[in-house]
Design a protein around this motif. Structure first.
Motif, mmCIF file in Angstrom:
data_model
loop_
_atom_site.group_PDB
_atom_site.id
_atom_site.type_symbol
_atom_site.label_atom_id
_atom_site.label_comp_id
_atom_site.label_asym_id
_atom_site.label_seq_id
_atom_site.Cartn_x
_atom_site.Cartn_y
_atom_site.Cartn_z
ATOM 1 N N LEU A 1 -4.140 2.116 -1.852
ATOM 2 C CA LEU A 1 -2.745 2.195 -1.438
ATOM 3 C C LEU A 1 -2.515 3.428 -0.568
ATOM 4 C CD1 LEU A 1 0.005 0.726 -1.873
ATOM 5 C CD2 LEU A 1 0.431 2.352 -3.729
ATOM 6 N N MET B 1 -4.346 2.869 2.862
ATOM 7 C CA MET B 1 -3.659 1.927 3.732
ATOM 8 C C MET B 1 -2.337 2.513 4.222
ATOM 9 S SD MET B 1 -3.760 -0.892 5.345
ATOM 10 C CE MET B 1 -5.101 -1.834 4.609
ATOM 11 N N ALA B 2 -1.667 3.289 3.374
ATOM 12 C CA ALA B 2 -0.424 3.933 3.803
ATOM 13 C C ALA B 2 -0.676 4.945 4.909
ATOM 14 C CB ALA B 2 0.248 4.609 2.610
ATOM 15 N N ASP C 1 -1.112 2.765 8.043
ATOM 16 C CA ASP C 1 0.014 1.945 8.479
ATOM 17 C C ASP C 1 1.302 2.513 7.894
ATOM 18 O OD1 ASP C 1 1.843 0.041 9.229
ATOM 19 O OD2 ASP C 1 0.760 -1.661 8.365
ATOM 20 N N LEU D 1 3.841 0.473 5.452
ATOM 21 C CA LEU D 1 3.582 0.143 4.045
ATOM 22 C C LEU D 1 4.628 0.785 3.145
ATOM 23 C CD1 LEU D 1 0.218 0.029 2.190
ATOM 24 C CD2 LEU D 1 2.122 1.265 1.162
ATOM 25 N N LYS E 1 6.184 -3.597 5.276
ATOM 26 C CA LYS E 1 5.060 -4.251 4.589
ATOM 27 C C LYS E 1 5.040 -3.825 3.121
ATOM 28 C CE LYS E 1 1.666 -5.728 6.551
ATOM 29 N NZ LYS E 1 1.137 -7.100 6.788
ATOM 30 N N VAL F 1 4.264 -3.601 -0.796
ATOM 31 C CA VAL F 1 3.215 -3.897 -1.766
ATOM 32 C C VAL F 1 3.822 -3.710 -3.150
ATOM 33 C CG1 VAL F 1 0.963 -3.240 -2.676
ATOM 34 C CG2 VAL F 1 1.388 -3.120 -0.204
ATOM 35 N N THR G 1 2.812 -8.318 -0.452
ATOM 36 C CA THR G 1 1.532 -8.282 -1.138
ATOM 37 C C THR G 1 1.758 -7.925 -2.603
ATOM 38 O OG1 THR G 1 0.427 -7.549 0.881
ATOM 39 C CG2 THR G 1 -0.764 -7.240 -1.184
ATOM 40 N N TYR H 1 -2.992 -7.713 2.409
ATOM 41 C CA TYR H 1 -2.016 -6.898 3.131
ATOM 42 C C TYR H 1 -1.845 -7.376 4.571
ATOM 43 C CZ TYR H 1 0.297 -2.749 5.026
ATOM 44 O OH TYR H 1 1.184 -1.897 5.637
#
Length: 617
Positions: free
Chosen positions: A321, A324-325, A328, A331, A378, A380, A407, A457
């Motif tokens: 997490l 990916m944050a 992007d 997120l 996006k 999650v 997601t 994702y």
């Protein structure tokens, strides 16, 4: 002889003198600490309800009067006082007593709980049942401040507030936290009730609204209680008579207050203030650490691990997490009050503006994510498999129907061990795969979990990735954010005659089972869309197919394989292995899997019994 050893039922408790109860509370608290240190379990929450539990059983005629404990992870004192003291060594153990209330376990467990915010609804049902049957008994719901954040609690209060002739009491156990620190407007409201300024303003007008019994009580115990009655609160607008807040550890306030409330008609609301971990300094200092510890030495407390353990799937998710944050900025991380349990502590610290704890409100968390997705973000949603069940309508109507890009990271998929049937994620494969637009994946190891999270994702629609509780097989985790081809399985072992199509956590035991009979093993990876080409190829090259999953057989991944075989007119023998059509009790996960036939030996035995395959030489 200790006082606690003389208490085999609440009737024994009610035979004590009032002045003996404080000593009993001290013994009870120490017994809870000693018991949990040997078995593991919920500690901080139970230490906070010792005096409240004693007071409730002392004042109310249980089990004739009904106590409903919300969530139920604070009922160890209740269990000890209701005849289960000598069974505490078996707490959360296979064949032992549950860590939550269970109706089949004791007549004092009036309603089975483990998910939050159900107590007021259940207690209202009991109160109205008593009225319907002409019975004079009380129904008491004990709910925590965290559980009050869920809409179901307010739905029940909205319903209950119109019945002015029922014997019903809601006790708000306000310890300023559930598992994680409290969030939301309700917490701010409770804090305002507790503030000195608010109390000072309330006490001057309080006497004008105090009923006569409470007026005398306020005079006698003003030094112990902040206000006793606060007029014109939100709870009174719901039709409840609000009383409090009072000290939940002061039996000299609790007992007379409850005795007076017992004589009042209509829905009553008592606000008590407790401290999570009360009486055990280590738990008071760190109630989160001591919320649900394993075995520990009470004198030394919980010690940090001295050896490097394998990463848990929860840690894998937390690391992913954050990575990916960083990659992007669209997120958004969402949790329904499970920051620690879902592995989001570091994410909150590093990306506080993109972290949302919505409280114990699973339904809201899903629709909130849908709203974010409509604006190009996006989201999650980190949520336990068993808790996503509570938001099923929102999942279908507010996300999947609109094909929104959300997601879902489903922790605790499959059996969860000591928490038992209420927390086991046995049904997600069945309830997710029937929803249009969903992509559903099951991770077989830690690295694949990371890859699946990335895959879900980037999928432009709703995707769910399920992974089990605890550590995986110790697979090396790659640092990149690579994706998997959607709907494609992976051949793990080439054999003959029997092809085992394994899903998620069952891939590794399937490989171990396959070596004895030289069977083929496929890591199916995707439950939806399922790899039809792989199934067709395995059916063409093998005598029989076997599916194995750590989820319910009915409607699960094996059913997806059977449906495809039928639709493709492929007449091939198929053995479906999974969890049986029953609720599986608490116990060691490896033992529970073995009893369900989902360990390597069980998988092998089932194949041999069905197909008569002899072990390879």
């Amino acid at each position: 002889m200790s006082l606690l050893n003389t208490i085999n039922s609440p009737a024994d408790l009610r035979a004590l003198n009032r002045h003996q109860l404080s000593a009993l509370a001290d013994e009870l608290r120490q017994y809870v600490i000693e018991s949990v240190s040997k078995t593991g379990g919920h500690l901080s929450s139970n230490l906070g309800t010792v005096e409240l539990t004693i007071a409730l059983h002392y004042v109310f005629n249980t089990p004739e009067d009904r106590l409903v404990w919300d969530v139920g992870h604070q009922t160890y004192p209740h269990k000890i006082l209701t005849g289960r003291r000598d069974q505490m060594h078996s707490l959360r153990q296979h064949g032992g007593i549950s860590g939550f209330p269970r109706r089949v376990e004791s007549e004092y467990d009036t309603f089975g709980t483990a998910h939050s915010s159900t107590s007021i609804s259940a207690a209202l049902g009991m109160a109205l049942a008593a009225k319907t049957k002409g019975e004079s008994r009380h129904a008491v719901a004990i709910i925590g401040d965290g559980s009050m954040t869920a809409g179901m609690a307010f739905e029940a209060m909205n319903n209950a507030g119109v019945y002015d002739d029922i014997n019903m009491l809601v006790v708000l156990n306000d310890n300023d936290m559930s598992i994680s620190p409290p969030v939301g407007a309700l917490n701010r409201y409770l804090a305002r009730l507790m503030s000195g300024k608010f109390y000072a303003a309330a006490r001057n007008v309080g006497k004008s609204v105090l009923p006569t019994p409470m007026l005398e009580l306020a005079r006698r115990f003003e030094e112990h209680a902040k206000g006793m009655v606060v007029p014109a609160t939100m709870f009174e607008e719901f039709g409840f008579n609000y009383i409090g807040p009072i000290d939940g550890h002061d039996l000299e306030s609790l007992i007379p207050t409850l005795q007076n409330i017992k004589n009042l008609k209509g829905p009553q609301f008592l606000h008590v203030v407790t401290k999570k971990g009360q009486g055990y300094k280590l738990a008071e200092a760190d109630p989160i650490l001591y919320h649900g510890p394993g075995k520990f030495n009470p004198a030394e407390g919980i010690k940090p691990a001295t050896t490097a353990a394998k990463k848990t799937y929860t840690q894998v998710f937390g690391d992913w997490l954050c990575d990916m944050a960083s990659a992007d900025d669209k997120l958004i991380g969402i949790t329904p009050a499970m920051r620690e349990g879902s592995g989001m502590v570091e994410f909150e610290q590093r990306f506080p503006q993109r972290y949302y704890d919505v409280g114990i409100a699973e339904q809201h968390s899903v629709t909130f994510a849908g709203g974010l997705a409509t604006e190009g973000l996006k989201p999650v949603v980190a949520i336990y498999s068993t808790f996503l069940q509570r938001a099923y309508d929102q999942l279908i109507h507010d996300v999947a129907l609109q094909n929104l890009d959300v997601t879902f990271a489903l922790d605790r998929a499959g059996l969860v061990g000591a928490d038992g049937a209420t927390h086991a994620g046995n049904y997600d494969l069945a309830y997710l795969r029937c929803i249009p637009n969903m992509v559903v994946m099951a991770a077989s190891d830690e690295n694949e979990c990371r890859q699946m999270l990335t895959t879900g994702y980037h999928y432009p629609g709703p995707a769910a990735i399920r992974y089990p509780r605890g550590a995986g097989i110790g697979a090396a985790i790659e640092n990149d954010l690579s994706q998997l081809p959607i709907g494609k399985a992976e051949l793990k072992r080439q054999g003959k005659k029997i092809a085992i199509l394994a899903f998620g956590s069952m891939v590794h035991p399937a490989i171990l089972a396959a070596t004895s009979i030289d069977a083929t093993v496929v890591n199916m990876r995707f439950i939806k869309p399922i790899d039809q080409e792989m199934i067709r190829a395995m059916a063409a090259s093998h005598d029989a197919l076997v599916t194995v999953e750590e989820g319910c057989i009915m409607g699960g991944a094996g059913s997806a394989v059977a449906e495809f075989l039928a639709s493709a007119n492929l007449n091939k023998p198929l053995l479906i292995l999974g969890l049986p059509d029953q609720f599986i009790d608490h116990g060691d996960p490896s033992l529970l899997l073995a009893e369900s036939g989902l360990n390597p030996e069980g998988i092998l035995t089932s194949i041999q019994q069905r197909f008569g395959i002899e072990p390879s030489v």
